[in-house]
Structure formats: C-alpha cells, structure tokens
Scaffold this active site. Sequence first.
Site, short mmCIF file in Angstrom:
data_model
loop_
_atom_site.label_atom_id
_atom_site.label_comp_id
_atom_site.label_asym_id
_atom_site.label_seq_id
_atom_site.Cartn_x
_atom_site.Cartn_y
_atom_site.Cartn_z
N ASP A 177 0.81 -1.22 0.00
CA ASP A 177 0.00 0.00 0.00
C ASP A 177 0.85 1.27 0.00
OD1 ASP A 177 -2.03 -1.78 0.29
OD2 ASP A 177 -2.89 -0.85 2.09
N HIS A 214 3.69 -2.30 3.10
CA HIS A 214 3.76 -0.95 2.53
C HIS A 214 5.08 -0.78 1.81
CE1 HIS A 214 0.81 -0.66 5.76
NE2 HIS A 214 0.27 0.33 5.07
NI NI Z 1 -2.70 3.26 3.27
#
Ligand code: NI
Length: 499
Positions: A307, A449
């Site tokens: 992400d 991430h």
């Molecule tokens: Ni996010």
Amino acid sequence: MKLNKFLFAFFIILIFSLVFFIFSILLFMPTNTVGNSVPKIQNKSNNQIKNDENLNYKIINISKKHKATESYLKYPKFENDALNKNLYSHIQKIISDFESEYQHYEKDTQLKSPKLKLETDIGFFKDNIVSIRFFINRNYLGYPNPVKFYECYLFDLNTGNEINVFDLFEDYSYFLYNKSTEYFKNNYGISINKKSENYYDIAPKMENYTKIFIKNDFFEFLIFDYKKNEDVILRLKLEEINPFLKKIQQTKNTQDLTTFPKTIDDNKNNKFEQLQTTQQITEQTTQQTENPYNIDSNKPMIALTFDDGPNGKITNKILDILEENNSRATFFVVGRRLDKDAEVLKRMDKLGNQIGNHTFNHKNLAQLSKEQITFEIEKINEKLQNYIGKKSQIVRIPYGATNEVVLESVPYPIILWNVDTRDWESRNTDSIIKEIRKKAKDGSIILMHDLYETTAKACEIIIPELVKQGYQLVTIDELMKYRGIELKSGIKYYNATKK
Ligand code: NI
C-alpha cells in the site's frame, strides 16, 4: 556570650538578605516561554519589516481531551475573529486527522496515551500579513503522517482571509530549487539532477515551495530531506526574496495569477497523451494469452499487497525481487504519488503486477461526502488511464475506514487482508518476516507498505522463501480467479482460503 549573640544576629541578617536577593532575581528573570513568546522587537530600518510592538494577540496554551487522544496546543488568538476562525479550523483538522488515524490503528498499537503537540511560530510582514507556522509533534507512530511535521499559512490581518503564496509572490521556484540543491551539495555532497530520487520533491514548481514562513528579516521554506527522512527549514534573508514579491496593488491583477499554473497543466496534458498511446499498445499485447504465468489452481497461492506507493527506489527494489522470483503482487497506489513515480508505476504494470486503487489523497473516506468519495476514487483512475491505459478494478480503503456512505459510493470490490505485517509500525525486517512465517497460508492476502527500506529487506528474504515452499505469489485478480471467487462491487474480501 555577647559575641555569640552578635554573630547570631549577623547570620540571621545575612540569611534574610540572601533569600531576598535570590527572590528578586527570580522575580525579574524573563519568563521562559518555549517556542513562541511575543516576538522581540527589532530596530531595523527596512520598511518591509513589521514590528510586532503594536499588534495585539494572546497566546492560548491549552490541553484538550478528545475521544481517544489528547492534544496540547499553543496558538495565537488575534483581534480579528474571522482570522481566529480560519486558523482554528486548520488546528481542528490536524486534531481530527490524528484522532481518526489513531482510532483506526488502536487495536494494533501498544501506545496507551496518544498525544499531539502543536506549537506556533508567528511572524508579521508588509503591515497586513501574518505568517503562521505550526510545528506538530505526535507521539503515536502511525502511518501515513509523520511524527513531526510543519504546516504553514498566511493570513490577511485586516480581513482574516487566508492568503495564497501564489498571490503574494511571482514564481520563485527556480530560485528556491537552486537553494535546495545547494543544501544537498553542502550537506551530503550530492548533486541533484532530474534522475535524483528526490527530484520530484524539490523540482522547480511553485507547488513544491508553498510551505513558507516570514518573520522579521528572514524568509524560511521547507524541503524534505530524504537522507534524514524529515522536513528541514532553509533560511534566506528577506531581501533575497524581495525581487519575487508581487507589486502591492490594491486592485487584484488576475492576469498574473492565471498564467503560471496554466502553462504547467498544458505540459502535463501533452505528456499524458503521449503516454496513453504507448501504453495502450503494450496493454493489447499482454492480454493475448489466457494464463501467461501458468498458474496452477491446485497449488497453494498467496497474494502479497503493498500500500501507499509507488515510492521510487523502494518500490523498484521490491519489483526487482518479484521479477527475480517469477512472482507478482498487487500495489494499492495513492493518486498523488503517481506523477512523481510514473516510471515505477509503468514498470509495475509491465511486469504483470496488479494496480489497485488506494484513493487519490489517502483520506479517511468515512469523514467525506458521497461526492468527495467519488472524487477520491475516480481521480486516481483518470491518472491510471493516462499512464497505463487502464483503470483499477479493485479498491483498498485507507485505514479500512468504511461506513454505509463509503460502501454505497465505491463502485468496486473492496480488498482487505488477513495477514497484517504491521511493517509501518515496527519498521523491523525480522518482525515482518516472523509475522509472515507465522500467519501466511494458502489463500492469504498479506498487507505491507512499499514505503520502508525494512519492508524491502524483508521481501528479499521472504519472497524466495515462500516460492521455495511451493507458494505461487499472485495478484488479487489471479488469486480470486483461480479460487473461483467472483468479485462484486461494495463487498469486502479478506482472503481466498479454501473452504
Ligand atoms: Ni494506506
């Protein structure tokens, strides 16, 4: 005896006078107000400088309790109510962002008392302008906002209205860009050019140089120091920036204001068109084979998801690892990063990875109206269409924050996860690997991430390891397709484990 009495009296007097002396020193010592006492008056004869002498404002110093968080605020209150209202709405936004982020990560974090500290720098300029800089410090290590950051605003002291830097200055971005490159040269010996990893952060565009603060005879601007991973303040003498000040005209000259942003947009549009045509061709060729990666639906598979990117070097490193291991992943990208890392985005797509929609601005959608949510979802699709010739067909909602309005307004399947590496929290390679080893199994959707070096390092170890264990690392679309799950709009999906 007489002498003793005399000595005794002498000592008493001595002690009293000492106490009195210390007391009077304490009384007359300047009070130590951290950060923002009333600015000192400087006797400079430059007429650009506004003395603070006659300006009346109070410093408000309060602590507040919110639902889950606390804030300690130090900000000015002026005589102009409109100004106070505008200023305070910014403070409220900072507080509510912090509160909602914390609410979202509450389950995961160990921190019991999340605190936000806000302090203010105040400067005056040109008789009617106040320059405000907030320094915000949060003890809660949540993504996406940093622990320490600044926000800057300019207000008209008479009307209370916020002033845009574009209204005050001609385009000074080349000048500040040169100052920024000097900074990197002097501090790290780095020569910045168009290929530098932080070029887009400091590129000569006015948008990169809107965080400014003016006080007395200096002008300060903020740039992101990617080596320190934080904002730094660069200071100039006010006279260096004076040539860029727009002529003080009471009648607003709208012509000046429109020319600069327009030219930028024109350039961008041209670029988009070129990209679109080349990308459409590559898309057509990749869609030719049914199962180009020979995915075997009988063998175990896992979907890795990343992400908040794309994010330059780090995303590229993860792409390298995926490519070397004949694997793919899904990247839930944020719209405002796409221009900056368009090349990375295109590479992602070209290597067969899936691109998911993580909204344009990474806002908490549960706080937005239907129209705003639609903007957040569709604005990013416009950009994807331009860069890679297709829209994203899946969405991941920031913070997982959904409500009825969000579910109604998002016309795509919502992809969540069942393995949370908490990489944003730990920033620790070992703990990311451990979490995956412990929880990943056939059908898992793993959340990471592509923001942190520690995550890329974990991928270096865990991706070949999972492949060796016999897992096929696939995209969300592939996972769902080969598990026979049909994705439907407005429905949340956490995994694709066999029933
Ligand atoms: Ni996010």
